[in-house]
Design an enzyme around this catalytic site. Sequence first.
Site, PDB file in Angstrom:
ATOM      1  N   GLY A 235       0.671  -1.397   0.129  1.00 15.73           N
ATOM      2  CA  GLY A 235      -0.406   0.012   0.325  1.00 15.73           C
ATOM      3  C   GLY A 235       0.492   1.980   0.066  1.00 15.73           C
ATOM      4  O   GLY A 235       1.521   1.481   1.008  1.00 15.73           O
ATOM      5  N   ALA A 236       0.351   2.240  -1.258  1.00 15.36           N
ATOM      6  CA  ALA A 236       1.358   3.873  -1.254  1.00 15.36           C
ATOM      7  C   ALA A 236       1.101   4.263  -1.311  1.00 15.36           C
ATOM      8  O   ALA A 236       1.042   5.077  -2.142  1.00 15.36           O
ATOM      9  CB  ALA A 236       2.226   3.032  -2.579  1.00 15.36           C
TER      10      ALA A 236
ATOM     11  N   VAL B 290      -2.661  -1.506   3.738  1.00 11.66           N
ATOM     12  CA  VAL B 290      -3.748  -0.860   2.393  1.00 11.66           C
ATOM     13  C   VAL B 290      -5.340  -0.524   3.217  1.00 11.66           C
ATOM     14  O   VAL B 290      -5.266   0.274   4.155  1.00 11.66           O
ATOM     15  CB  VAL B 290      -4.234  -2.100   2.515  1.00 11.66           C
ATOM     16  CG1 VAL B 290      -3.638  -2.992   1.449  1.00 11.66           C
ATOM     17  CG2 VAL B 290      -4.777  -3.104   3.241  1.00 11.66           C
TER      18      VAL B 290
ATOM     19  N   THR C 198     -15.428   2.562   4.573  1.00  9.62           N
ATOM     20  CA  THR C 198     -16.546   1.973   5.047  1.00  9.62           C
ATOM     21  C   THR C 198     -16.941   1.402   4.221  1.00  9.62           C
ATOM     22  O   THR C 198     -17.160   1.604   2.713  1.00  9.62           O
ATOM     23  CB  THR C 198     -17.811   3.400   5.752  1.00  9.62           C
ATOM     24  OG1 THR C 198     -16.443   4.720   5.975  1.00  9.62           O
ATOM     25  CG2 THR C 198     -18.802   3.169   6.121  1.00  9.62           C
TER      26      THR C 198
ATOM     27  N   LYS D 212      -5.836   2.904  18.882  1.00  3.18           N
ATOM     28  CA  LYS D 212      -6.214   3.792  17.568  1.00  3.18           C
ATOM     29  C   LYS D 212      -7.719   4.067  16.699  1.00  3.18           C
ATOM     30  O   LYS D 212      -8.022   5.308  16.900  1.00  3.18           O
ATOM     31  CB  LYS D 212      -5.991   3.223  15.924  1.00  3.18           C
ATOM     32  CG  LYS D 212      -5.650   3.622  14.816  1.00  3.18           C
ATOM     33  CD  LYS D 212      -5.245   5.333  14.459  1.00  3.18           C
ATOM     34  CE  LYS D 212      -5.558   6.136  13.500  1.00  3.18           C
ATOM     35  NZ  LYS D 212      -4.978   7.122  13.350  1.00  3.18           N
TER      36      LYS D 212
ATOM     37  N   ASN E 168      -8.704   8.234  17.021  1.00  2.00           N
ATOM     38  CA  ASN E 168      -9.157   9.237  16.117  1.00  2.00           C
ATOM     39  C   ASN E 168     -10.996   9.493  17.058  1.00  2.00           C
ATOM     40  O   ASN E 168     -11.387  10.383  17.123  1.00  2.00           O
ATOM     41  CB  ASN E 168      -9.824   8.650  15.191  1.00  2.00           C
ATOM     42  CG  ASN E 168      -8.448   8.854  13.957  1.00  2.00           C
ATOM     43  OD1 ASN E 168      -7.171   9.299  14.570  1.00  2.00           O
ATOM     44  ND2 ASN E 168      -7.986   7.871  13.162  1.00  2.00           N
TER      45      ASN E 168
ATOM     46  N   CYS F 197      -9.793   9.716   8.129  1.00  2.00           N
ATOM     47  CA  CYS F 197     -10.052   8.358   9.074  1.00  2.00           C
ATOM     48  C   CYS F 197     -11.035   9.100   9.957  1.00  2.00           C
ATOM     49  O   CYS F 197     -11.986   8.054  10.662  1.00  2.00           O
ATOM     50  CB  CYS F 197      -8.956   8.952   9.920  1.00  2.00           C
ATOM     51  SG  CYS F 197      -7.558   8.492   9.138  1.00  2.00           S
TER      52      CYS F 197
ATOM     53  N   LYS G  75      -8.123  19.477   5.075  1.00  2.00           N
ATOM     54  CA  LYS G  75      -7.313  20.675   5.934  1.00  2.00           C
ATOM     55  C   LYS G  75      -6.119  21.008   5.184  1.00  2.00           C
ATOM     56  O   LYS G  75      -5.821  20.836   3.777  1.00  2.00           O
ATOM     57  CB  LYS G  75      -7.269  19.886   7.301  1.00  2.00           C
ATOM     58  CG  LYS G  75      -5.675  18.758   6.764  1.00  2.00           C
ATOM     59  CD  LYS G  75      -5.824  17.877   7.737  1.00  2.00           C
ATOM     60  CE  LYS G  75      -4.525  18.432   8.942  1.00  2.00           C
ATOM     61  NZ  LYS G  75      -3.968  17.174   9.494  1.00  2.00           N
TER      62      LYS G  75
ATOM     63  N   ARG H 115     -13.467  29.161   8.676  1.00  2.00           N
ATOM     64  CA  ARG H 115     -12.468  28.287   9.778  1.00  2.00           C
ATOM     65  C   ARG H 115     -11.541  29.190  10.178  1.00  2.00           C
ATOM     66  O   ARG H 115     -10.409  29.253  10.863  1.00  2.00           O
ATOM     67  CB  ARG H 115     -11.050  28.605   7.869  1.00  2.00           C
ATOM     68  CG  ARG H 115     -11.703  26.303   7.591  1.00  2.00           C
ATOM     69  CD  ARG H 115     -11.471  25.569   7.765  1.00  2.00           C
ATOM     70  NE  ARG H 115     -11.806  24.433   7.466  1.00  2.00           N
ATOM     71  CZ  ARG H 115     -11.633  23.584   7.566  1.00  2.00           C
ATOM     72  NH1 ARG H 115     -10.913  22.407   8.612  1.00  2.00           N
ATOM     73  NH2 ARG H 115     -11.795  22.372   6.727  1.00  2.00           N
TER      74      ARG H 115
HETATM   75  P1  NAI Z   1      -4.453   4.793   0.747  1.00  2.00           P
HETATM   76  O1  NAI Z   1      -5.861   4.862  -0.016  1.00  2.00           O
HETATM   77  O2  NAI Z   1      -4.224   6.173   0.208  1.00  2.00           O
HETATM   78  O3  NAI Z   1      -3.702   3.419   0.131  1.00  2.00           O
HETATM   79  C1  NAI Z   1      -3.850   3.113   0.040  1.00  2.00           C
HETATM   80  C2  NAI Z   1      -3.267   1.565  -1.048  1.00  2.00           C
HETATM   81  O4  NAI Z   1      -3.092   0.431  -1.100  1.00  2.00           O
HETATM   82  C3  NAI Z   1      -4.100   1.997  -1.896  1.00  2.00           C
HETATM   83  O5  NAI Z   1      -2.761   2.805  -3.633  1.00  2.00           O
HETATM   84  C4  NAI Z   1      -4.461   1.051  -2.680  1.00  2.00           C
HETATM   85  O6  NAI Z   1      -3.935   0.730  -4.650  1.00  2.00           O
HETATM   86  C5  NAI Z   1      -3.466   0.373  -2.131  1.00  2.00           C
HETATM   87  N1  NAI Z   1      -3.996  -1.609  -1.897  1.00  2.00           N
HETATM   88  C6  NAI Z   1      -4.907  -2.210  -1.500  1.00  2.00           C
HETATM   89  N2  NAI Z   1      -4.649  -2.707  -1.766  1.00  2.00           N
HETATM   90  C7  NAI Z   1      -3.818  -3.564  -1.625  1.00  2.00           C
HETATM   91  C8  NAI Z   1      -3.483  -4.911  -2.531  1.00  2.00           C
HETATM   92  N3  NAI Z   1      -3.838  -5.948  -1.756  1.00  2.00           N
HETATM   93  N4  NAI Z   1      -1.885  -4.887  -2.589  1.00  2.00           N
HETATM   94  C9  NAI Z   1      -1.284  -3.658  -2.904  1.00  2.00           C
HETATM   95  N5  NAI Z   1      -1.985  -2.830  -2.311  1.00  2.00           N
HETATM   96  C10 NAI Z   1      -2.735  -2.565  -2.495  1.00  2.00           C
HETATM   97  O7  NAI Z   1      -4.582   4.934   2.275  1.00  2.00           O
HETATM   98  P2  NAI Z   1      -4.195   5.861   2.999  1.00  2.00           P
HETATM   99  O8  NAI Z   1      -4.905   6.981   3.769  1.00  2.00           O
HETATM  100  O9  NAI Z   1      -2.861   5.358   3.553  1.00  2.00           O
HETATM  101  O10 NAI Z   1      -4.918   4.775   4.455  1.00  2.00           O
HETATM  102  C11 NAI Z   1      -4.213   3.088   4.765  1.00  2.00           C
HETATM  103  C12 NAI Z   1      -5.178   3.434   6.244  1.00  2.00           C
HETATM  104  O11 NAI Z   1      -4.096   3.605   7.236  1.00  2.00           O
HETATM  105  C13 NAI Z   1      -6.226   2.965   6.066  1.00  2.00           C
HETATM  106  O12 NAI Z   1      -6.922   1.833   7.581  1.00  2.00           O
HETATM  107  C14 NAI Z   1      -5.791   4.407   6.921  1.00  2.00           C
HETATM  108  O13 NAI Z   1      -7.426   4.232   8.446  1.00  2.00           O
HETATM  109  C15 NAI Z   1      -5.393   4.122   7.676  1.00  2.00           C
HETATM  110  N6  NAI Z   1      -4.159   5.772   8.292  1.00  2.00           N
HETATM  111  C16 NAI Z   1      -4.960   6.438   7.720  1.00  2.00           C
HETATM  112  C17 NAI Z   1      -4.400   8.008   8.074  1.00  2.00           C
HETATM  113  C18 NAI Z   1      -4.474   9.187   6.756  1.00  2.00           C
HETATM  114  O14 NAI Z   1      -4.110  10.172   7.091  1.00  2.00           O
HETATM  115  N7  NAI Z   1      -4.572   9.190   6.071  1.00  2.00           N
HETATM  116  C19 NAI Z   1      -3.537   8.368   9.394  1.00  2.00           C
HETATM  117  C20 NAI Z   1      -3.816   7.157  10.490  1.00  2.00           C
HETATM  118  C21 NAI Z   1      -3.931   6.135   9.122  1.00  2.00           C
END
Ligand code: NAI
Length: 467
Positions: free
Chosen positions: A11-12, A91, A95, A222, A226, A278, A341, A444
């Site tokens: 997950g990038a 990843v 929801t 976590k 939040n 989130c 934000k 804001r």
């Molecule tokens: P995102 O949607 O930006 O990134 C997730 C990536 O995972 C996507 O690029 C997707 O293509 C990839 N992916 C999905 N299934 C895959 C697989 N089987 N193999 C390879 N790649 C795969 O999501 P984001 O924002 O990075 O969030 C990820 C997690 O972290 C979520 O659970 C989120 O709740 C949590 N989180 C997010 C925060 C934020 O500020 N965005 C902060 C803290 C936690």
Amino acid sequence: PVEVKKIVCIGAGYVGGPTCSVIAFKCPHIQVTIVDLNQARIDAWNDPDFNLPIYEPGLVDVVKACRGRNLFFSTEVDKGIAEADLIFVSVNTPTKKSGLGAGFAADLNYIELATRRIAEVSTSSKIVVEKSTVPCRTAESMRTILEANAKPGCNFDILSNPEFLAEGTAIDDLFAPDRVLIGSLQSASGKSACESLANVYANWIPRDRILTVGLWSSELSKLAANAMLAQRISSVNALSAVCEATGANIDEVAYAIGKDSRLGPKFLKASVGFGGSCFQKDILNLVYLCESLHLPAVAKYWHAVVEMNEHQKDRFSKKVVDTMFNTITGKKIAVLGFAFKKDTGDTRESAAITLVNHFRAERAHVSIYDPEVTESTIMLDLTNYGEISAESVQKNVKVAKTAEAACCGSNAVVIATEWDEFKTLDWQKIYDSMDKPAFVFDGRLILDREALIKIGFKVTTIGTGAI
Ligand code: NAI
């Protein structure tokens, strides 16, 4: 404990990208590969001109320092997994849109697919780390899947290591986190895996900030963090309505209560409502968890935090219409800011989307400006990813290249995101270019209200009553 030499992050995205780039930066002796199925996203991470797929202050410098050295971005998920000693699963966990728990529960399909991939391609033992935000006890499901599909001789230790970074300040947060949380089973091998991961973080984080707890506590913490953060915003927003009705001022109230050391000054800024991928998702997830545990009163309590947020957005939209003589049909409204934000280009669940949809429903003409959000992202959000036709949106929505251009000829300016640059705009010039009476709605609390009134604007500020 195993000495970690190779890390793969599945997950990038907003979390996997910055988190593991910082690990590579701080640990030159560890090889870090970030993999994703999304080719376009990986291409952007590998862009020769460093036009990275996400905007985050300081991120480019970190990636420049280590990409090609010990930091790699790739779509070769299987190869990455096979080579690694430690795997971050980062990843998305959105929801659920349909089926059981739709609208509340987390969709764990991506977690499960990634977990099955790990089981399938691993030929040696691994430490598997949940980085994604997941419901309490997800690690148990992961363990069942891994154990049922493991090759002989492959052992999997599962850790929970939720990420607390905030978008917009991700790099600072990762360089100096308040704490790193690692949850593990309390077995000998669980504790040893926990130590291996703690040793990675200890390369730059003081040991007393690396907290180790049980798996379920870590997962729940976590969601709890939040929920409590969002609850503070909803509480202050609820009070902002009281301020508007009484002549009190929410900034003064927040200042006064924030001086209480039990409350503290942070996260007490009233606004048009919280957004981001989130808060809402994680609270709904907690609500669903409470419902499934037969704790309806607890579920109701947390759900109110999300309801108050919706109320705040609706209340603000209504205020715009009310103030502009009960109609905005045919009027031009400039919306400054579209990201959820400042200092991010992320628009997921942004309050601006709700506001613009309200204005469109009233048949206003909306002109949007955001320094980091592209026109194509704005269109994706407003068409609800293709559900509504682009033509119908474009009929009354335009995206401007500058704040001044968005405001020119408009009846009202709405501040939807707290970008610093909006504070220093030439407001006199903007006033001169607008239709009169010229309205400003500060969602804001960032503008100098008195200065704007002096120029001639009719100013409405969240949480500020008539004096
Ligand atoms: P995102 O949607 O930006 O990134 C997730 C990536 O995972 C996507 O690029 C997707 O293509 C990839 N992916 C999905 N299934 C895959 C697989 N089987 N193999 C390879 N790649 C795969 O999501 P984001 O924002 O990075 O969030 C990820 C997690 O972290 C979520 O659970 C989120 O709740 C949590 N989180 C997010 C925060 C934020 O500020 N965005 C902060 C803290 C936690």
